[in-house]
Design a protein around this motif. Structure first.
Motif, mmCIF file in Angstrom:
data_model
loop_
_atom_site.group_PDB
_atom_site.id
_atom_site.type_symbol
_atom_site.label_atom_id
_atom_site.label_comp_id
_atom_site.label_asym_id
_atom_site.label_seq_id
_atom_site.Cartn_x
_atom_site.Cartn_y
_atom_site.Cartn_z
ATOM 1 N N ALA A 26 0.827 -1.200 0.000
ATOM 2 C CA ALA A 26 0.000 0.000 0.000
ATOM 3 C C ALA A 26 0.866 1.256 0.000
ATOM 4 O O ALA A 26 0.592 2.224 -0.736
ATOM 5 N N ALA A 27 1.925 1.250 0.796
ATOM 6 C CA ALA A 27 2.814 2.409 0.871
ATOM 7 C C ALA A 27 3.526 2.659 -0.454
ATOM 8 O O ALA A 27 3.869 3.801 -0.777
ATOM 9 N N ALA A 28 3.739 1.590 -1.233
ATOM 10 C CA ALA A 28 4.392 1.718 -2.539
ATOM 11 C C ALA A 28 3.424 2.164 -3.627
ATOM 12 O O ALA A 28 3.823 2.300 -4.789
ATOM 13 N N GLY A 29 2.165 2.375 -3.266
ATOM 14 C CA GLY A 29 1.186 2.852 -4.229
ATOM 15 C C GLY A 29 0.554 1.774 -5.075
ATOM 16 O O GLY A 29 -0.038 2.064 -6.123
ATOM 17 N N LEU A 30 0.634 0.527 -4.628
ATOM 18 C CA LEU A 30 0.002 -0.553 -5.378
ATOM 19 C C LEU A 30 -1.503 -0.562 -5.126
ATOM 20 O O LEU A 30 -1.974 -0.240 -4.037
ATOM 21 N N ASP A 31 -2.232 -0.953 -6.156
ATOM 22 C CA ASP A 31 -3.672 -1.168 -6.029
ATOM 23 C C ASP A 31 -3.997 -2.639 -5.815
ATOM 24 O O ASP A 31 -5.012 -2.969 -5.186
ATOM 25 N N VAL A 32 -3.141 -3.530 -6.366
ATOM 26 C CA VAL A 32 -3.338 -4.974 -6.259
ATOM 27 C C VAL A 32 -1.987 -5.612 -5.987
ATOM 28 O O VAL A 32 -0.979 -5.259 -6.619
ATOM 29 N N VAL A 33 -1.954 -6.569 -5.066
ATOM 30 C CA VAL A 33 -0.734 -7.338 -4.815
ATOM 31 C C VAL A 33 -1.116 -8.803 -4.654
ATOM 32 O O VAL A 33 -2.150 -9.126 -4.077
ATOM 33 N N ALA A 34 -0.290 -9.689 -5.218
ATOM 34 C CA ALA A 34 -0.496 -11.127 -5.035
ATOM 35 C C ALA A 34 0.529 -11.650 -4.042
ATOM 36 O O ALA A 34 1.725 -11.342 -4.149
ATOM 37 N N LEU A 35 0.070 -12.419 -3.079
ATOM 38 C CA LEU A 35 0.963 -13.106 -2.142
ATOM 39 C C LEU A 35 1.150 -14.526 -2.650
ATOM 40 O O LEU A 35 0.201 -15.319 -2.665
ATOM 41 N N THR A 36 2.373 -14.857 -3.080
ATOM 42 C CA THR A 36 2.638 -16.128 -3.770
ATOM 43 C C THR A 36 3.811 -16.843 -3.121
ATOM 44 O O THR A 36 4.840 -17.088 -3.749
ATOM 45 N N ASP A 37 3.663 -17.186 -1.854
ATOM 46 C CA ASP A 37 4.744 -17.896 -1.164
ATOM 47 C C ASP A 37 4.956 -19.275 -1.770
ATOM 48 O O ASP A 37 4.051 -19.864 -2.363
ATOM 49 N N HIS A 38 6.171 -19.791 -1.577
ATOM 50 C CA HIS A 38 6.540 -21.063 -2.185
ATOM 51 C C HIS A 38 5.747 -22.220 -1.582
ATOM 52 O O HIS A 38 5.877 -22.537 -0.389
ATOM 53 N N ASP A 39 4.891 -22.828 -2.399
ATOM 54 C CA ASP A 39 4.219 -24.090 -2.069
ATOM 55 C C ASP A 39 3.361 -24.005 -0.807
ATOM 56 O O ASP A 39 3.094 -25.027 -0.177
ATOM 57 N N THR A 40 2.942 -22.811 -0.432
ATOM 58 C CA THR A 40 2.140 -22.673 0.780
ATOM 59 C C THR A 40 1.160 -21.520 0.657
ATOM 60 O O THR A 40 1.421 -20.541 -0.045
ATOM 61 N N VAL A 41 0.029 -21.666 1.343
ATOM 62 C CA VAL A 41 -0.932 -20.577 1.468
ATOM 63 C C VAL A 41 -0.976 -20.091 2.916
ATOM 64 O O VAL A 41 -1.911 -19.401 3.318
ATOM 65 N N GLY A 42 0.058 -20.430 3.678
ATOM 66 C CA GLY A 42 0.074 -20.167 5.114
ATOM 67 C C GLY A 42 0.031 -18.703 5.495
ATOM 68 O O GLY A 42 -0.322 -18.373 6.632
ATOM 69 N N GLY A 43 0.383 -17.798 4.588
ATOM 70 C CA GLY A 43 0.373 -16.379 4.930
ATOM 71 C C GLY A 43 -0.899 -15.656 4.560
ATOM 72 O O GLY A 43 -1.065 -14.467 4.882
ATOM 73 N N HIS A 44 -1.820 -16.332 3.894
ATOM 74 C CA HIS A 44 -2.992 -15.645 3.361
ATOM 75 C C HIS A 44 -3.881 -15.051 4.442
ATOM 76 O O HIS A 44 -4.334 -13.903 4.321
ATOM 77 N N ALA A 45 -4.158 -15.786 5.495
ATOM 78 C CA ALA A 45 -5.096 -15.310 6.515
ATOM 79 C C ALA A 45 -4.585 -14.033 7.166
ATOM 80 O O ALA A 45 -5.345 -13.065 7.359
ATOM 81 N N GLU A 46 -3.301 -14.000 7.504
ATOM 82 C CA GLU A 46 -2.741 -12.801 8.128
ATOM 83 C C GLU A 46 -2.782 -11.617 7.169
ATOM 84 O O GLU A 46 -3.094 -10.488 7.568
ATOM 85 N N ALA A 47 -2.477 -11.860 5.892
ATOM 86 C CA ALA A 47 -2.501 -10.780 4.905
ATOM 87 C C ALA A 47 -3.908 -10.221 4.750
ATOM 88 O O ALA A 47 -4.096 -8.992 4.670
ATOM 89 N N VAL A 48 -4.909 -11.094 4.697
ATOM 90 C CA VAL A 48 -6.300 -10.644 4.557
ATOM 91 C C VAL A 48 -6.712 -9.809 5.770
ATOM 92 O O VAL A 48 -7.318 -8.738 5.640
ATOM 93 N N ALA A 49 -6.350 -10.283 6.959
ATOM 94 C CA ALA A 49 -6.749 -9.578 8.179
ATOM 95 C C ALA A 49 -6.124 -8.194 8.270
ATOM 96 O O ALA A 49 -6.708 -7.283 8.877
ATOM 97 N N ALA A 50 -4.933 -8.028 7.674
ATOM 98 C CA ALA A 50 -4.219 -6.749 7.764
ATOM 99 C C ALA A 50 -4.384 -5.882 6.526
ATOM 100 O O ALA A 50 -3.773 -4.817 6.425
ATOM 101 N N LEU A 51 -5.205 -6.294 5.583
ATOM 102 C CA LEU A 51 -5.285 -5.635 4.283
ATOM 103 C C LEU A 51 -5.767 -4.189 4.414
ATOM 104 O O LEU A 51 -6.862 -3.933 4.900
ATOM 105 N N PRO A 52 -4.959 -3.233 3.977
ATOM 106 C CA PRO A 52 -5.369 -1.826 4.097
ATOM 107 C C PRO A 52 -6.493 -1.475 3.130
ATOM 108 O O PRO A 52 -6.653 -2.108 2.084
ATOM 109 N N GLU A 53 -7.234 -0.447 3.483
ATOM 110 C CA GLU A 53 -8.264 0.073 2.590
ATOM 111 C C GLU A 53 -7.604 0.516 1.280
ATOM 112 O O GLU A 53 -6.537 1.125 1.262
ATOM 113 N N GLY A 54 -8.213 0.130 0.155
ATOM 114 C CA GLY A 54 -7.701 0.553 -1.134
ATOM 115 C C GLY A 54 -6.750 -0.418 -1.795
ATOM 116 O O GLY A 54 -6.373 -0.219 -2.951
#
Length: 288
Positions: A26-54
């Motif tokens: 968000a600070a870098a001015g992105l509108d969309v970011v993909a979280l693509t960790d190696h062979d895991t979806v383990g970070g998705h829940a934390e990223a969703v919970a912290a997702l900034p407006e916009g």
């Protein structure tokens, strides 16, 4: 609209937590970011919970593959993370990461490098251990100047002195699994020759015929001529050309959002996906 479709967090081999990563996006001015960790979806829940407006989050993973003795990475987007066949495949790849890393540590020790498994495990933390963690240990020990310098034949590059194989998916099977889980596949940094051997273009053509959706064109490991060739290849094979930073936090010099994907290409990716939806900030009101 600024879209970065390839990033890593501490859930695998990045240095940002998932929450920190979306904040930096968000600070870098992105509108969309993909979280693509190696062979895991383990970070998705934390990223969703912290997702900034916009900021919109695309949930994905980077799958470890191998064909004809050459390793490659397959980006998978917006698949159903609970689909059992793909989940089992990801787990099988992850389970082999620890013995592989231990083998690389042993080989380095045989080469006279005073690295220890405890050091690598500390660097990996709760993430899925991989070569970048071993490479970071070499930087800490002063053996190499940077993580990138460790990915050479002298050290951890494909076929290098301290390289070790691991279980990896057949990329054609990976494409099948992701499509069956409602996702979209993009071949990551397909001609990054500085990383080692790459597959011939005929394999990319075969993958396209098997259902591959796109290829990553704009990437730090592709020079201008390579990007031009890949863009032409994408047009020839009717593949979606994407651009991404492959951000790993401080583990690499590239900045989040340094390379981006055209909004029309992103729109086509989301149209093709049926396994999950992009999650708009804040808090993920449209979780699939």
């Amino acid at each position: 609209m600024r879209i970065d479709l390839h990033t890593h967090s501490t859930a695998s081999d990045g240095t940002d937590t998932p929450a920190e990563l979306v904040a930096h996006a968000a600070a870098a001015g992105l509108d969309v970011v993909a979280l693509t960790d190696h062979d895991t979806v383990g970070g998705h829940a934390e990223a969703v919970a912290a997702l900034p407006e916009g900021l919109t989050l695309v949930r994905g993973a980077e799958l470890s593959c191998r064909v004809g003795g050459v390793g490659l990475h397959m980006l998978a987007y917006l698949f159903d993370p609970a689909e059992p066949e793909l989940a089992r495949a990801r787990e099988q790849v992850r389970d082999d990461r620890v013995p592989r890393a231990r083998t690389m540590v042993r080989k380095l020790q045989e080469l006279g490098v005073p690295v220890t498994w405890e050091q690598v495990a500390r660097i990996a933390g709760d993430g899925s251990v991989g070569r970048p963690h071993v490479a970071t240990a070499l930087v800490e020990l002063g053996v190499v100047d940077s993580v990138s310098d460790a990915f050479t034949p002298d050290w951890l590059g494909n076929g290098g002195r301290a390289y070790a194989d691991k279980y990896e998916l057949d990329p054609f099977e990976a494409v099948r699994l992701v499509k069956a889980a409602g996702g979209v596949t993009v071949f990551a940094h397909p001609l990054a020759v500085k990383r080692g051997a790459v597959v011939p273009e005929s394999v990319i053509a075969d993958l396209a015929a098997a259902g591959l959706d796109g290829i990553e064109v704009d990437h730090m490991d592709h020079d201008a001529l390579t990007r031009a060739r890949l863009r032409a290849l994408a047009a020839e094979l009717d593949l979606l050309p994407t651009g991404s930073s492959d951000y790993h936090g401080t583990r690499k010099t590239v900045r989040i959002g340094a390379y981006t994907t055209d909004p029309e290409i992103y729109g086509e990716i989301t149209r093709r996906a049926t396994g999950a939806f992009p999650v708009p900030g804040a808090g993920g009101a449209r979780q699939a």
